[in-house]
Write an enzyme that holds these catalytic residues in place. Sequence first.
Site, PDB file in Angstrom:
ATOM      1  N   GLY A  47      42.758   6.044  11.653  1.00  0.00           N
ATOM      2  CA  GLY A  47      43.738   6.856  10.945  1.00  0.00           C
ATOM      3  C   GLY A  47      45.080   6.155  10.892  1.00  0.00           C
ATOM      4  O   GLY A  47      45.374   5.296  11.724  1.00  0.00           O
ATOM      5  N   GLN A  52      53.946   5.405  10.124  1.00  0.00           N
ATOM      6  CA  GLN A  52      53.462   4.183  10.786  1.00  0.00           C
ATOM      7  C   GLN A  52      53.616   2.944   9.909  1.00  0.00           C
ATOM      8  O   GLN A  52      53.414   1.826  10.385  1.00  0.00           O
ATOM      9  CB  GLN A  52      51.988   4.344  11.203  1.00  0.00           C
ATOM     10  N   CYS A  89      46.435   4.779  19.574  1.00  0.00           N
ATOM     11  CA  CYS A  89      47.218   4.818  18.334  1.00  0.00           C
ATOM     12  C   CYS A  89      47.605   3.398  17.963  1.00  0.00           C
ATOM     13  O   CYS A  89      47.987   2.612  18.839  1.00  0.00           O
ATOM     14  CB  CYS A  89      48.475   5.667  18.560  1.00  0.00           C
ATOM     15  N   LEU A  90      47.519   3.065  16.679  1.00  0.00           N
ATOM     16  CA  LEU A  90      47.868   1.709  16.234  1.00  0.00           C
ATOM     17  C   LEU A  90      49.340   1.392  16.496  1.00  0.00           C
ATOM     18  O   LEU A  90      49.715   0.230  16.562  1.00  0.00           O
ATOM     19  CB  LEU A  90      47.546   1.540  14.748  1.00  0.00           C
ATOM     20  N   HIS A 131      45.846  14.250  15.354  1.00  0.00           N
ATOM     21  CA  HIS A 131      46.659  13.083  15.720  1.00  0.00           C
ATOM     22  C   HIS A 131      47.542  12.638  14.537  1.00  0.00           C
ATOM     23  O   HIS A 131      48.744  12.416  14.705  1.00  0.00           O
ATOM     24  CB  HIS A 131      45.724  11.949  16.165  1.00  0.00           C
ATOM     25  N   GLU A 132      46.926  12.526  13.358  1.00  0.00           N
ATOM     26  CA  GLU A 132      47.686  12.030  12.197  1.00  0.00           C
ATOM     27  C   GLU A 132      48.711  13.051  11.718  1.00  0.00           C
ATOM     28  O   GLU A 132      49.828  12.686  11.344  1.00  0.00           O
ATOM     29  CB  GLU A 132      46.742  11.646  11.053  1.00  0.00           C
ATOM     30  N   HIS A 135      51.823  12.938  13.708  1.00  0.00           N
ATOM     31  CA  HIS A 135      52.739  11.854  13.335  1.00  0.00           C
ATOM     32  C   HIS A 135      53.764  12.328  12.303  1.00  0.00           C
ATOM     33  O   HIS A 135      54.892  11.852  12.291  1.00  0.00           O
ATOM     34  CB  HIS A 135      51.958  10.682  12.721  1.00  0.00           C
TER      35      HIS A 135
HETATM   36 NI    NI Z   1      48.660   7.324  15.792  1.00  0.00          NI
END
Ligand code: NI
Length: 147
Positions: A47, A52, A89-90, A131-132, A135
Amino acid sequence: MATRNITQYGKDPVLQKICRSQLTFDDRLATILDDMAETMYAADGVGLAAPQIGILRRYCVIDIGEGIVELINPVIALKEGEQTGQEGCLSVPGVYKEVTRPMRVKVRAQNRNGENIVVEGEGLMARALCHEIDHLDGVVFLDRAEK
Ligand code: NI
Protein backbone atom coordinates in the site's frame (compact mmCIF):
# COMPACT_ATOMS: atom_id res chain seq x y z
CA MET A 1 4.96 6.10 -15.42
CA ALA A 2 7.71 6.90 -12.98
CA THR A 3 8.65 6.02 -9.47
CA ARG A 4 8.58 8.78 -6.86
CA ASN A 5 10.65 9.26 -3.73
CA ILE A 6 9.00 7.84 -0.62
CA THR A 7 8.84 10.24 2.31
CA GLN A 8 10.55 9.00 5.48
CA TYR A 9 9.14 9.07 9.00
CA GLY A 10 11.22 11.34 11.23
CA LYS A 11 12.53 13.35 8.27
CA ASP A 12 9.41 14.42 6.41
CA PRO A 13 6.80 16.25 8.57
CA VAL A 14 4.33 15.75 5.70
CA LEU A 15 3.62 12.28 7.16
CA GLN A 16 2.05 13.84 10.25
CA LYS A 17 -0.28 16.27 8.51
CA ILE A 18 -3.96 15.90 7.72
CA CYS A 19 -4.61 15.60 3.99
CA ARG A 20 -7.26 17.55 2.09
CA SER A 21 -9.99 16.03 -0.07
CA GLN A 22 -9.27 15.42 -3.75
CA LEU A 23 -11.88 17.35 -5.72
CA THR A 24 -10.62 17.08 -9.30
CA PHE A 25 -10.51 13.85 -11.27
CA ASP A 26 -8.25 14.63 -14.18
CA ASP A 27 -5.19 13.39 -16.07
CA ARG A 28 -2.90 14.75 -13.39
CA LEU A 29 -4.57 12.57 -10.75
CA ALA A 30 -4.39 9.55 -13.07
CA THR A 31 -0.66 10.09 -13.60
CA ILE A 32 0.01 10.38 -9.87
CA LEU A 33 -2.00 7.20 -9.17
CA ASP A 34 -0.03 5.34 -11.86
CA ASP A 35 3.22 6.60 -10.35
CA MET A 36 2.09 5.58 -6.86
CA ALA A 37 1.37 2.02 -8.04
CA GLU A 38 4.75 1.80 -9.74
CA THR A 39 6.47 3.19 -6.64
CA MET A 40 4.64 0.72 -4.38
CA TYR A 41 5.53 -2.28 -6.57
CA ALA A 42 9.16 -1.17 -6.92
CA ALA A 43 9.44 -0.95 -3.12
CA ASP A 44 7.69 -4.31 -2.64
CA GLY A 45 4.92 -2.76 -0.54
CA VAL A 46 1.21 -3.58 -0.31
CA GLY A 47 0.00 0.00 0.00
CA LEU A 48 1.01 3.61 -0.52
CA ALA A 49 -0.76 6.82 0.47
CA ALA A 50 -0.35 10.22 -1.22
CA PRO A 51 1.55 11.84 1.70
CA GLN A 52 4.16 9.10 1.24
CA ILE A 53 5.12 10.79 -2.01
CA GLY A 54 4.75 14.24 -0.48
CA ILE A 55 1.20 15.02 -1.62
CA LEU A 56 -1.25 16.15 1.08
CA ARG A 57 -4.36 14.77 -0.58
CA ARG A 58 -6.78 12.02 0.42
CA TYR A 59 -5.98 9.08 -1.82
CA CYS A 60 -4.04 5.83 -1.70
CA VAL A 61 -3.31 2.65 -3.62
CA ILE A 62 -3.33 -0.91 -2.25
CA ASP A 63 -2.40 -4.28 -3.72
CA ILE A 64 -2.17 -7.23 -1.35
CA GLY A 65 -1.61 -9.54 -4.32
CA GLU A 66 -5.18 -9.43 -5.62
CA GLY A 67 -4.82 -6.50 -8.00
CA ILE A 68 -4.57 -2.75 -7.65
CA VAL A 69 -7.19 -0.89 -5.64
CA GLU A 70 -7.29 2.91 -5.90
CA LEU A 71 -9.20 4.86 -3.27
CA ILE A 72 -9.92 8.56 -3.54
CA ASN A 73 -11.38 10.27 -0.44
CA PRO A 74 -11.84 6.93 1.37
CA VAL A 75 -13.95 6.74 4.53
CA ILE A 76 -14.31 3.68 6.75
CA ALA A 77 -18.06 3.05 6.94
CA LEU A 78 -18.01 -0.17 8.96
CA LYS A 79 -15.54 -1.97 11.25
CA GLU A 80 -16.02 -5.48 12.63
CA GLY A 81 -13.96 -7.78 14.82
CA GLU A 82 -10.32 -7.46 15.76
CA GLN A 83 -6.93 -8.79 14.64
CA THR A 84 -3.45 -8.25 16.04
CA GLY A 85 -0.42 -8.74 13.84
CA GLN A 86 2.87 -7.36 12.59
CA GLU A 87 2.76 -4.24 10.49
CA GLY A 88 5.35 -2.22 8.63
CA CYS A 89 5.42 0.84 6.39
CA LEU A 90 7.50 1.94 3.40
CA SER A 91 8.04 5.26 5.21
CA VAL A 92 9.46 3.48 8.28
CA PRO A 93 11.86 0.99 6.67
CA GLY A 94 12.98 -2.02 8.69
CA VAL A 95 10.56 -1.46 11.57
CA TYR A 96 7.76 -3.93 12.32
CA LYS A 97 5.35 -3.69 15.27
CA GLU A 98 2.26 -5.45 16.52
CA VAL A 99 -0.85 -3.44 15.70
CA THR A 100 -4.46 -4.26 16.52
CA ARG A 101 -6.90 -3.51 13.68
CA PRO A 102 -10.48 -4.45 12.78
CA MET A 103 -10.83 -7.88 11.13
CA ARG A 104 -13.28 -6.57 8.54
CA VAL A 105 -13.93 -3.11 7.16
CA LYS A 106 -16.17 -1.54 4.57
CA VAL A 107 -14.81 1.58 2.89
CA ARG A 108 -16.67 4.10 0.81
CA ALA A 109 -14.53 6.05 -1.66
CA GLN A 110 -14.31 7.30 -5.22
CA ASN A 111 -12.36 5.83 -8.13
CA ARG A 112 -10.06 7.82 -10.41
CA ASN A 113 -13.07 8.92 -12.47
CA GLY A 114 -14.87 10.31 -9.42
CA GLU A 115 -17.44 7.49 -9.30
CA ASN A 116 -18.56 6.21 -5.89
CA ILE A 117 -17.23 2.79 -4.95
CA VAL A 118 -17.43 0.46 -1.96
CA VAL A 119 -14.49 -1.77 -1.04
CA GLU A 120 -14.77 -4.48 1.58
CA GLY A 121 -11.71 -6.06 3.12
CA GLU A 122 -10.97 -8.85 5.54
CA GLY A 123 -7.73 -9.84 7.27
CA LEU A 124 -4.71 -8.36 5.48
CA MET A 125 -6.89 -6.22 3.22
CA ALA A 126 -8.70 -4.74 6.24
CA ARG A 127 -5.31 -4.03 7.82
CA ALA A 128 -4.01 -2.38 4.63
CA LEU A 129 -7.16 -0.26 4.26
CA CYS A 130 -6.92 1.00 7.86
CA HIS A 131 -3.15 1.61 7.59
CA GLU A 132 -3.41 3.64 4.36
CA ILE A 133 -6.45 5.64 5.45
CA ASP A 134 -4.62 6.47 8.71
CA HIS A 135 -1.86 8.05 6.59
CA LEU A 136 -4.42 10.54 5.25
CA ASP A 137 -4.97 11.74 8.81
CA GLY A 138 -1.26 12.01 9.62
CA VAL A 139 -1.26 8.77 11.60
CA VAL A 140 1.49 6.17 11.13
CA PHE A 141 1.32 2.60 12.44
CA LEU A 142 3.85 3.42 15.18
CA ASP A 143 1.16 5.63 16.74
CA ARG A 144 -1.09 2.57 17.05
CA ALA A 145 1.56 -0.04 17.91
CA GLU A 146 1.37 -2.08 21.12
CA LYS A 147 3.58 -0.44 23.74
NI1 NI B 1 2.42 3.15 5.67
